[in-house]
Design a protein around this motif. Structure first.
Motif, PDB file in Angstrom:
ATOM      1  N   MET A  64      -1.837  -7.422  10.404  1.00  0.00           N
ATOM      2  CA  MET A  64      -1.793  -6.915   9.706  1.00  0.00           C
ATOM      3  C   MET A  64      -0.666  -6.350   8.457  1.00  0.00           C
ATOM      4  SD  MET A  64      -4.119  -5.115   9.617  1.00  0.00           S
ATOM      5  CE  MET A  64      -4.297  -3.118   7.919  1.00  0.00           C
TER       6      MET A  64
ATOM      7  N   HIS B  71      -7.650   3.844  11.179  1.00  0.00           N
ATOM      8  CA  HIS B  71      -7.401   2.424  11.630  1.00  0.00           C
ATOM      9  C   HIS B  71      -6.003   2.776  12.309  1.00  0.00           C
ATOM     10  CE1 HIS B  71      -9.103   0.018   9.195  1.00  0.00           C
ATOM     11  NE2 HIS B  71      -9.994   0.282   9.405  1.00  0.00           N
TER      12      HIS B  71
ATOM     13  N   LEU C 210      -7.775 -10.199  -4.323  1.00  0.00           N
ATOM     14  CA  LEU C 210      -9.230  -9.172  -4.416  1.00  0.00           C
ATOM     15  C   LEU C 210      -9.056  -7.159  -5.350  1.00  0.00           C
ATOM     16  CD1 LEU C 210      -7.532  -9.318  -0.605  1.00  0.00           C
ATOM     17  CD2 LEU C 210     -10.188  -9.951  -1.683  1.00  0.00           C
TER      18      LEU C 210
ATOM     19  N   TYR D  43      -1.340   4.743   6.367  1.00  0.00           N
ATOM     20  CA  TYR D  43      -2.472   4.595   5.502  1.00  0.00           C
ATOM     21  C   TYR D  43      -3.708   5.133   5.427  1.00  0.00           C
ATOM     22  CZ  TYR D  43      -4.789   1.984   1.271  1.00  0.00           C
ATOM     23  OH  TYR D  43      -5.193   2.641   0.384  1.00  0.00           O
ATOM     24  N   LYS D  44      -4.300   4.600   6.524  1.00  0.00           N
ATOM     25  CA  LYS D  44      -5.854   4.944   7.016  1.00  0.00           C
ATOM     26  C   LYS D  44      -5.627   5.822   8.258  1.00  0.00           C
ATOM     27  CE  LYS D  44     -10.237   3.202   6.557  1.00  0.00           C
ATOM     28  NZ  LYS D  44     -10.806   2.819   5.761  1.00  0.00           N
TER      29      LYS D  44
ATOM     30  N   GLU E 195      -8.572  -0.300  -3.231  1.00  0.00           N
ATOM     31  CA  GLU E 195      -7.523  -1.037  -3.049  1.00  0.00           C
ATOM     32  C   GLU E 195      -7.579  -0.877  -1.487  1.00  0.00           C
ATOM     33  OE1 GLU E 195      -4.135   2.691  -1.991  1.00  0.00           O
ATOM     34  OE2 GLU E 195      -3.208   1.152  -3.647  1.00  0.00           O
ATOM     35  N   GLU E 196      -8.296   0.688  -1.095  1.00  0.00           N
ATOM     36  CA  GLU E 196      -8.933   0.514   0.925  1.00  0.00           C
ATOM     37  C   GLU E 196      -9.647  -0.355   0.769  1.00  0.00           C
ATOM     38  OE1 GLU E 196      -9.660   4.735   1.840  1.00  0.00           O
ATOM     39  OE2 GLU E 196     -10.185   4.206   3.464  1.00  0.00           O
TER      40      GLU E 196
ATOM     41  N   PHE F 144      -0.131  -8.671   5.723  1.00  0.00           N
ATOM     42  CA  PHE F 144      -0.582  -8.726   4.996  1.00  0.00           C
ATOM     43  C   PHE F 144      -0.751  -7.210   3.630  1.00  0.00           C
ATOM     44  CE2 PHE F 144      -4.824  -6.549   3.437  1.00  0.00           C
ATOM     45  CZ  PHE F 144      -5.316  -8.130   2.528  1.00  0.00           C
TER      46      PHE F 144
ATOM     47  N   VAL G 181      -9.202  -3.655  -0.204  1.00  0.00           N
ATOM     48  CA  VAL G 181      -8.288  -4.661   0.297  1.00  0.00           C
ATOM     49  C   VAL G 181      -7.923  -4.426   1.988  1.00  0.00           C
ATOM     50  CG1 VAL G 181      -5.808  -6.289  -0.310  1.00  0.00           C
ATOM     51  CG2 VAL G 181      -8.095  -4.520  -1.949  1.00  0.00           C
ATOM     52  N   TRP G 182      -7.106  -3.393   2.091  1.00  0.00           N
ATOM     53  CA  TRP G 182      -7.283  -2.806   3.201  1.00  0.00           C
ATOM     54  C   TRP G 182      -8.386  -3.285   4.028  1.00  0.00           C
ATOM     55  CZ3 TRP G 182      -2.314  -0.266   5.959  1.00  0.00           C
ATOM     56  CH2 TRP G 182      -2.489  -0.333   6.459  1.00  0.00           C
ATOM     57  N   ASP G 183      -9.482  -2.923   4.342  1.00  0.00           N
ATOM     58  CA  ASP G 183     -10.269  -3.417   4.940  1.00  0.00           C
ATOM     59  C   ASP G 183     -10.405  -4.697   5.091  1.00  0.00           C
ATOM     60  OD1 ASP G 183     -10.200  -0.592   5.191  1.00  0.00           O
ATOM     61  OD2 ASP G 183     -12.159  -0.308   3.945  1.00  0.00           O
ATOM     62  N   ILE G 184     -10.440  -5.216   4.196  1.00  0.00           N
ATOM     63  CA  ILE G 184     -10.384  -6.914   4.238  1.00  0.00           C
ATOM     64  C   ILE G 184      -9.500  -7.404   5.376  1.00  0.00           C
ATOM     65  CG2 ILE G 184      -9.972  -8.975   2.855  1.00  0.00           C
ATOM     66  CD1 ILE G 184     -11.238  -7.425   0.553  1.00  0.00           C
TER      67      ILE G 184
ATOM     68  N   PHE H 115       0.976  -1.593   0.317  1.00  0.00           N
ATOM     69  CA  PHE H 115      -0.538   0.219   0.030  1.00  0.00           C
ATOM     70  C   PHE H 115       0.571   1.335  -0.350  1.00  0.00           C
ATOM     71  CE2 PHE H 115      -2.567  -3.556   2.175  1.00  0.00           C
ATOM     72  CZ  PHE H 115      -3.311  -3.276   1.135  1.00  0.00           C
TER      73      PHE H 115
END
Lengths: 193, 193, 193, 193, 193, 193
Positions: A171, A48, B145, A44-45, B152-153, A174, B155-158, A9
């Motif tokens: 995390m 979170h 995914l 990135y988020k 993309e986001e 991933f 995917v992060w959330d999954i 990411f």
């Protein structure tokens, strides 16, 4: 922040981040001398990021466990989960907090052959079981922790740290977070040298 | 709150809790008609309660994933981890959000035989792999995914939902949290009946 | 019979079946109010249908185990094997025979956290071990069952039910048998309500 | 019948058995020159004896699979499950039916390195997967069998033989059935010698 | 030497080999009546051939373990690792050294149900644990061996034989070495017949 | 030599050892600046010491693989087997031979996220598979190595190094060999600093 903090990411620029993130990251950077990549990765988020570090802070601040005990759990769990980021970054923290240059490499490999007390062996027995085979954790496992001298709330905290790093490892794995190069060698000198 | 919300730690009285916890719990109770036991269980340690629900809220509020998609991940992960509390409580939420009385029982058993789209099968392939064998998750899994249509986001959330419920399952299993009886039957009637 | 009773082999028409199958299926249908899909699925091959239900009947009819004990074993084994059909169909039977609306969801998830006696926990310890790691089952496992109060023949029966549902789970999973919708909610109300 | 046919339950005397059991056992004994211990072992409970051998007979009599194909599945499954009785007794049958003195030892060890056709390798891929990881068996596995040249009903039969010997292995291992000494060496000479 | 001694690397001609290899192979061939394929297979790389057989010879020559005890460990380990070559070739050696036509088939399947003493069961408990889960081997495992009557050096030797056949099994499986046909039936007759 | 080189067997005095062992150990000590504990540990049994180091020397001396490639296999295999001694001692060798201070920590954790070429990723795919699931290694795995550019003899060597360290890891773990403290930090500085 390092663009290579993670490979899967994009890493945002520090100056594009909300103030609360930027300020904490600047503090951490000042303290460590570099920005630990987990701060860059989770940025990135932001929602979170906040949740992750608040949870982390609750675990290390509101507990009677010694900080090196917390890091022992983290490194043993990360070794079992084969998390590169956490092995290395928390390995460094463990070396520093435990003032022991060897313990992290021992726990990454196999807590059963680490130079630790029986009390801590029991702590890691349960942490590793909760990581690998949570379905088999029973009353007797919690009782073993109490018998080893942990208070009821410390027992909760051992479970909580273990659970949190089962999140954290996943995390990091991933997103493919990469430990800062500094972490690999931090704390490897004996303090009394 | 139910004293039997969990068996391995004491459940505090609602009126002894800090205001922020009590207020949220009262809101949840009013909404659901009962106090979900996870609120009672985590109240054992308010700092962890706050961290846990803040993280949870970030996951379900700040995402483009549909709520039933989030719950699908949760139930599939909890089924794999064999978490009684989450199977049942999130099974109920999934039945309600997906308006599907059967899907939760399918995902608890085996997402591979669930009546779901190819897109969601891919989503759960990755969530279950990240749960069971995180060491093997690779670039290709994230690419699958994206190819299935997730941003993309998303995917992060999954990854994030999967990781969080690897924490949540372990806390519920460690403390032996018990689902409220109501959850077992909620949402089992077809909406169009 | 429901064409969707299974997805990987065709389901025959009831009136094309040999008389003995048709009669038993009509009886079951009258008793249950619907035709359980396992009767439809196995009818694909009448010689196997007969063998399967004869074995099943021997297990539930010629035993001193209570019927709810037999169903407890079935649901715990099916939960471990992740069999959607058996989780749901035998989950319903267990709720009915045990007069307990919660037990099936507990055993599908993890028999270790179910509300059951020590005697039944021992029974399921052995059934799950024989399912997951038959190579490790030893004299001591059978002795544990005897010590828990099971007669010699009941010990045999515990092994036999476990073994049979390791067949049954695999047939249901191989053919992708689907539980009737009715099974999902049968027996979920408390009897004394 | 041999008192040592199994170690964990008593073996009944032949002349105390119901007529149907005794007659079949006498037939088998005459044919083989000895009483295979599985007949003695299951005689502990005549209702199970009948169910077991009826199911077995349906599998070997009502199928287009060649008998040596059935025995190949049995030995590969038993090898994976580590069942001493079935490895040895069905190993002997496989040597005889396949007229191959080496194949059984190959399949007990690892079907992947056996001297068999691609068609049979596919057959055993699915049988072993259904044995070890039934939760992962999918439409594609059944399609591979069809593509390899098996009819729809033969596909069912492959699943059925596999499922049955997951029962049979577990019964033999639970009761600790012991193969007759004769089975160890039967069929080890090349036919054309 | 048999060109089919292994399938994945070429087998050299005997007369192209260095003298030390050729002489030993001629000796072995004279003794056994055939050239065991492991000698042919390893000859692919003479430096490894020498290292392999020197290590092997040290294990069987410089030990107080009886030769049949060494072969018991080898067959139990090879059964767990599913090594076709070693199951069959060392199965034959075990039958000969133990003067027992059944023991090899027992150990290939499951040492737990073999007709062996408690002392040897303990020996194989540790050998199989070191094979399957070396990370869990602890002081208590070595103590169990000592308590069973093994000297300190025999304990080392049990570990060493186990470790070596974890090498040997993997080489045989990697190169796909094939046991000579003779091994399948050697030693299957009772000596006192 | 360090008395603490291993915890489960006594470490002999250097001057009590046979000449060939003592001379080699003195050479190694002079070269490294310390006696690597594996030399001290294996000296418990000189015949095994010789066999072990001769095999090791054949693997690293008689191969076209680069030394850092050999060490990459060793560290990846040791990481999977959780061998503390080999992780640390061969981690140091890898850092030195690869002139890379990070690679060892990467391979101990998870070779899949290491900074290595596709060719080396393929090499480690096969080495790790041969370590964890040798029963599944097939012709296609060896073909992948050839396709990646390894010669036939290098393919053999990749298998051989992997197999040998499945021995070596188990001996180190069985005897509880402890890495010298020096190994933990050797090679951690970038060469070009």
């Amino acid at each position: 922040m390092d663009d290579d903090a993670m490979t899967r990411f994009p890493v945002p620029d520090l100056d594009e981040l909300p103030d609360d993130l930027r300020e904490r990251i600047e503090d951490e950077t000042e303290r460590a001398g570099f920005t630990p990549n987990v701060f860059a990765g989770f940025a990135y988020k932001p929602s979170h990021w906040r949740a992750f570090f608040d949870y982390h802070d609750a675990l290390v601040d509101d507990t009677d466990l010694e900080r090196h005990e917390v890091e022992m759990i983290i490194v043993a769990v990360s070794g079992v989960n084969h998390c590169y980021y956490c092995n290395v970054a928390h390995g460094a923290l463990l070396r520093i907090y435990a003032k022991d240059p060897l313990l992290a490499d021992q726990l990454v490999a196999n807590y059963r052959s680490a130079d630790i007390s029986e009390k801590h062996k029991t702590m890691l027995d349960v942490a590793v079981k909760l990581t690998e085979r949570p379905v088999e954790v029973g009353d007797d496992d919690l009782q073993r922790l109490r018998d080893a001298g942990f208070s009821e709330e410390e027992v909760w905290d051992i479970g909580a740290v273990t659970a949190f790093f089962n999140l954290s490892n996943r995390m990091a794995m991933f997103a493919d977070m990469r430990p800062n190069e500094e972490f690999h060698s931090l704390g490897r000198q004996r303090r009394d040298d």
